[in-house]
Design an enzyme around this catalytic site. Structure first.
Site, PDB file in Angstrom:
ATOM      1  N   GLY A 151      62.657  35.774  52.465  1.00  0.00           N
ATOM      2  CA  GLY A 151      61.615  36.272  53.359  1.00  0.00           C
ATOM      3  C   GLY A 151      61.151  35.173  54.289  1.00  0.00           C
ATOM      4  CB  CYS A 155      65.504  32.123  49.313  1.00  0.00           C
ATOM      5  SG  CYS A 155      64.953  30.790  50.395  1.00  0.00           S
ATOM      6  CE1 TYR A 156      57.513  34.703  50.496  1.00  0.00           C
ATOM      7  CE2 TYR A 156      58.063  36.503  48.987  1.00  0.00           C
ATOM      8  CZ  TYR A 156      57.131  35.820  49.750  1.00  0.00           C
ATOM      9  OH  TYR A 156      55.821  36.236  49.769  1.00  0.00           O
ATOM     10  CG  HIS A 158      70.032  32.265  51.711  1.00  0.00           C
ATOM     11  ND1 HIS A 158      69.327  33.445  51.793  1.00  0.00           N
ATOM     12  CD2 HIS A 158      69.148  31.290  52.018  1.00  0.00           C
ATOM     13  CE1 HIS A 158      68.081  33.198  52.146  1.00  0.00           C
ATOM     14  NE2 HIS A 158      67.947  31.891  52.282  1.00  0.00           N
ATOM     15  CE  LYS A 164      81.475  50.139  64.100  1.00  0.00           C
ATOM     16  NZ  LYS A 164      80.970  51.223  64.960  1.00  0.00           N
ATOM     17  CB  SER A 220      80.615  58.400  71.480  1.00  0.00           C
ATOM     18  OG  SER A 220      81.132  57.666  70.386  1.00  0.00           O
ATOM     19  N   GLY A 221      83.861  59.047  71.119  1.00  0.00           N
ATOM     20  CA  GLY A 221      85.140  58.373  71.162  1.00  0.00           C
ATOM     21  C   GLY A 221      85.152  57.089  70.367  1.00  0.00           C
ATOM     22  N   GLY A 222      83.977  56.667  69.886  1.00  0.00           N
ATOM     23  CA  GLY A 222      83.889  55.477  69.058  1.00  0.00           C
ATOM     24  C   GLY A 222      84.236  55.775  67.612  1.00  0.00           C
ATOM     25  CB  VAL A 223      84.652  53.475  64.725  1.00  0.00           C
ATOM     26  CG1 VAL A 223      85.022  53.609  63.252  1.00  0.00           C
ATOM     27  CG2 VAL A 223      85.644  52.566  65.434  1.00  0.00           C
ATOM     28  CG  ASP A 224      79.823  54.355  64.134  1.00  0.00           C
ATOM     29  OD1 ASP A 224      80.593  53.765  63.359  1.00  0.00           O
ATOM     30  OD2 ASP A 224      78.943  53.784  64.788  1.00  0.00           O
ATOM     31  CB  SER A 225      81.030  60.022  67.132  1.00  0.00           C
ATOM     32  OG  SER A 225      81.946  59.456  68.048  1.00  0.00           O
ATOM     33  CB  SER A 226      86.272  59.132  65.807  1.00  0.00           C
ATOM     34  OG  SER A 226      86.183  59.043  67.211  1.00  0.00           O
ATOM     35  CD  GLU A 247      71.995  35.867  51.260  1.00  0.00           C
ATOM     36  OE1 GLU A 247      70.924  35.824  51.894  1.00  0.00           O
ATOM     37  OE2 GLU A 247      72.117  35.402  50.103  1.00  0.00           O
TER      38      GLU A 247
END
Length: 573
Positions: free
Chosen positions: A116, A143-144, A230, A429, A284-290, A232
């Protein structure tokens, strides 16, 4: 809020401030790329028990074990979640003050307390419920989170005389559970101004550094662990192994999370929600909507109506490519709408980037509403919401101040009276890309670079006209073709051309020219929160610039953007 068509959710559009000042003692976490860690090594499962939680929370029916990450305000909490899921363990991010009753209801196999930006000893700093440490399930404080755990249980946290930011060497004084199998000295990433001076009673110190006497402690009897650094972040060399030890050895995780099972469950969830109804989906033609459209097609078949709106500010040949790949390649029924004149007419004379976004969003909604009303029996609207969107809406930091106004298709469900369907809302993603592969989408589409919702309207600085769109489309296509031919397209995370609102003097042949300037931009990133400019070979840049100047009428100069994020953003507008 008026927004525009769904788009590839580049993280730049959805995260909190690109950079913010950290108060003394802050523990916000570093800026770091993905570690690229592969899947964990096989090991015997610890056995399913009370730690399994129904994924009804994500609209599915099977049981998966889950870990809850409680966010104390770190800008990099999403990195923790991504690292956990890389280990094939399902996790969710919630604010640090998630009610204890809700945590019990979800039955997680473990908790992770994030970093944080504040000092844990400062008045008004986030303080978790004491019951978090009394649930009897494994808890890892980072950490925090470690400092809060120590202070809550009676330990001492003090300002560091020597603050640590960046790489540091940690000495393992007792391996314990987290550091089992690691070397005696490890490179880790620190980001703190306070440290634990004295551990709570019952805790054993497991690691220290030159700047802090305690950077790791544990109380296995109470199933509590804490680390000051960290794990991660990729700069913590053995961070994946530490998280793996916590997930598998402390929590008994079974590696039961993956895209194959998610696909089955998401299809079943859509069928339950939609029933015999029909779904409208903006493409839209992008990855997400496809990927969303392909998943919905598998779930409900011809009861999906996918609408693709050509807004006149797409990349060269994009409209035809999208319709062909989805309709002919995947059998997704796509309804193409040519609205180029409508969009360009509305954008005429507008130079302010925020106003351009609002116009693209408003006109998209108007066009989409017209199409929706021409289709009978629609009761649901599909949207490619991703998990970072969901996180941002409930984060301890509150909704981000930099969310762009073209984000998703906000406002449409209410205006059309449709119920929202969001089959990707619990995926990152990289998981969406993996799901696309499970669905059989072509690699060319899956690996496609993100594209902003307002399209080339925000890559044309100044007024947007049909002539300027054509110039940028040609220049951008030459750049992307050059990257593909050289093998650098997949080595960059995002690349594009920008048409600048300036002209420069040049000499072509025996004549003087006064024409447009094009900027090329290519970046490398894993999370889009930070990005480095791509050091493309000079020969590649030179060859691309030569082609643009010689093949695109109206351009006589090409420049290359060598600015990282921060201080710049990835897009120019």
């Amino acid at each position: 809020m008026t927004t525009a068509p769904p788009h590839d959710h580049a993280q730049e559009e959805i995260v909190g401030p690109q950079a913010y000042a950290r108060p003394k003692g802050a523990c916000a976490g570093p800026q770091a790329p993905n570690s690229g860690e592969g899947p964990p090594q096989d090991r015997a499962p610890a056995g399913r028990g009370a730690g399994t939680a129904p994924l009804g929370e994500v609209g599915t029916t099977r049981l998966h074990q889950s870990v809850l990450i409680l966010d104390f305000g770190s800008q990099y909490t999403q990195l923790i979640a991504r690292r956990v899921r890389e280990q094939r363990v399902y996790c969710e991010i919630h604010p640090y003050d998630l009610p204890i009753e809700e945590i019990r209801r979800r039955r997680p196999i473990g908790l992770i307390l994030s970093g944080g930006p504040q000092s844990v000893v400062a008045p008004g700093s986030p303080q978790g419920a004491p019951e978090l440490l009394e649930l009897g399930i494994p808890v890892l404080g980072i950490c925090y989170g470690m400092q809060w755990m120590a202070r809550e249980l009676g330990g001492d946290v003090v300002p560091s005389g020597r603050r640590e930011y960046g790489r540091a060497e940690m000495e393992v004084v007792a391996p314990g559970l987290l550091f089992a199998g690691l070397s005696g000295r490890e490179t880790v990433w620190m980001s703190h101004g306070d440290h634990v001076e004295r551990p709570p009673e019952g805790f054993a110190v497991t690691a220290r550094s030159a700047g802090a006497p305690i950077v790791g402690f544990e109380d296995p009897g109470r199933r509590l662990w804490g680390i000051q650094f960290h794990p991660e972040v990729s700069h913590t060399v053995s961070g994946a192994e530490m998280l793996r030890n916590f997930l598998y050895e402390a929590c008994g995780a079974e590696r039961d999370w993956g895209m194959a099972s998610y696909l089955e469950e998401a299809v079943a969830a859509v069928r339950r929600q939609v029933g015999d109804g029909r779904v409208l989906c903006a493409i839209s033609g992008g990855v997400d909507s496809s990927v969303a459209a392909a998943l919905l097609t598998r779930a409900i078949g011809e009861r999906l109506a996918a609408v693709f709106v050509d807004n006149g500010v797409l990349r060269k040949g994009e409209a035809q490519q999208v319709v062909h790949s989805l309709r002919d390649g995947l059998g997704i029924p796509v309804r193409a709408v040519d609205a180029r004149e409508r969009f360009l007419g509305a954008l005429a004379g507008i130079e302010d980037p925020e106003e351009k976004r609002r116009i693209v969003g408003r006109v998209f909604i108007e066009v989409f509403e017209d199409e929706a009303r021409s289709l009978e029996g629609m009761g649901f609207l599909a949207q490619g919401t991703l998990y970072p969107d969901v996180i941002e809406s409930v984060s301890v930091r509150g909704p981000s101040a930099v969310i762009k106004t073209h984000h998703n298709v906000g406002g449409l469900p209410e205006r059309l009276g449709f119920e929202l369907v969001e089959p990707l809302r619990f995926l990152f993603k990289d998981e969406v890309r993996a799901l696309g592969r499970e669905l059989g989408l072509p690699e060319e589409l899956i690996r496609r670079h993100p594209f902003p919702g307002p399209g080339l309207a925000v890559r044309i600085l100044g007024e947007v006209t049909a002539e300027r769109v054509a110039v940028l489309q040609e220049a951008d296509a030459i750049f992307i073709d050059a990257l593909r031919e050289s093998g650098y397209y997949d080595k960059t995370s995002q690349a594009f051309a920008v048409l600048l609102p300036v002209k420069s003097v040049g000499v072509m042949g025996d004549g003087r020219t006064y024409e447009n300037v094009v900027a090329l931009r290519a970046v490398e990133t894993q999370d889009f929160m930070t990005a480095d400019w791509s050091p493309l070979p000079h020969e590649l840049i030179g060859r691309t610039a030569s082609r643009i100047v010689n093949e695109v009428p109206g351009v006589n100069r090409v420049v290359y953007d060598v600015t990282s994020k921060p201080p710049a953003t990835i897009e120019w507008e």
